[in-house]
Design a protein around this motif. Sequence first.
Motif, short mmCIF file in Angstrom:
data_model
loop_
_atom_site.label_atom_id
_atom_site.label_comp_id
_atom_site.label_asym_id
_atom_site.label_seq_id
_atom_site.Cartn_x
_atom_site.Cartn_y
_atom_site.Cartn_z
N ARG A 4 0.95 -15.10 0.05
CA ARG A 4 1.61 -14.01 0.12
C ARG A 4 1.56 -13.17 -1.10
NH1 ARG A 4 7.03 -10.85 2.05
NH2 ARG A 4 5.78 -8.97 2.14
N THR A 5 2.56 -13.73 -2.45
CA THR A 5 2.35 -13.05 -3.20
C THR A 5 1.42 -12.98 -4.35
OG1 THR A 5 4.36 -14.70 -2.97
CG2 THR A 5 4.42 -13.26 -4.99
N ALA A 35 -1.48 -10.66 -13.15
CA ALA A 35 -0.20 -9.56 -12.62
C ALA A 35 0.48 -10.44 -11.98
CB ALA A 35 -0.87 -8.43 -11.64
N SER A 36 1.92 -10.39 -11.55
CA SER A 36 3.00 -11.11 -11.05
C SER A 36 3.51 -10.64 -10.28
CB SER A 36 2.99 -12.60 -12.04
OG SER A 36 3.79 -11.55 -12.76
N LEU A 41 8.99 -10.21 -3.69
CA LEU A 41 7.57 -8.92 -4.12
C LEU A 41 8.46 -7.10 -4.18
CD1 LEU A 41 5.46 -9.06 -0.75
CD2 LEU A 41 5.29 -9.93 -3.20
N LYS A 42 9.94 -7.23 -5.24
CA LYS A 42 10.35 -6.57 -5.59
C LYS A 42 10.10 -6.26 -6.82
CE LYS A 42 14.74 -6.75 -2.64
NZ LYS A 42 14.16 -5.87 -1.35
N ARG A 43 9.66 -7.16 -7.86
CA ARG A 43 9.43 -6.61 -8.88
C ARG A 43 7.92 -7.13 -9.12
NH1 ARG A 43 14.23 -8.39 -9.15
NH2 ARG A 43 13.31 -10.63 -9.57
N VAL A 83 6.96 -1.43 -1.81
CA VAL A 83 5.61 -1.32 -3.02
C VAL A 83 6.98 -2.34 -4.02
CG1 VAL A 83 4.42 -0.97 -4.75
CG2 VAL A 83 4.38 0.40 -2.27
N PRO A 84 6.46 -2.75 -5.12
CA PRO A 84 7.54 -3.37 -5.95
C PRO A 84 7.58 -2.57 -7.03
CG PRO A 84 5.32 -4.51 -6.27
CD PRO A 84 5.11 -4.00 -4.78
N PHE A 85 8.59 -2.25 -8.00
CA PHE A 85 8.78 -2.02 -9.59
C PHE A 85 7.74 -2.36 -10.13
CE2 PHE A 85 12.49 -0.32 -6.66
CZ PHE A 85 12.59 0.33 -7.35
#
Length: 107
Positions: A4-5, A35-36, A41-43, A83-85
């Motif tokens: 998922r990540t 991207a990571s 999933l917050k950042r 949606v992450p920062f």
Amino acid sequence: MTDRTLKVANLIKEKTAEFLGRENNKTSLITVTSASCSPDLKRATVFITVLPEDKEKTALMFAKRQRGEIRDFLKKHMATKTVPFIEIEIDRGEKNRQKIDELLRNN
């Protein structure tokens, strides 16, 4: 990284590249290399390379100024609950790889 990540990170990479390609002023080429995401999933961190290299600092400042707009763009184009920062950094690994390639070619 979980499946998922990884999927979210790939989607962020793809959509950020689309956004920067559209918003860039064309004085430099900004390429999103990867991207990571944090496990919650917050950042998310988006890694970019810039050509020509002397425009790197300006392009990075531009991309960082666009973080809010990138997040808004992601909200519209991602089917995730949160949606992450976004954080944006220069991809040093890719830069080092290019330097090694150049050194190998010159030998």
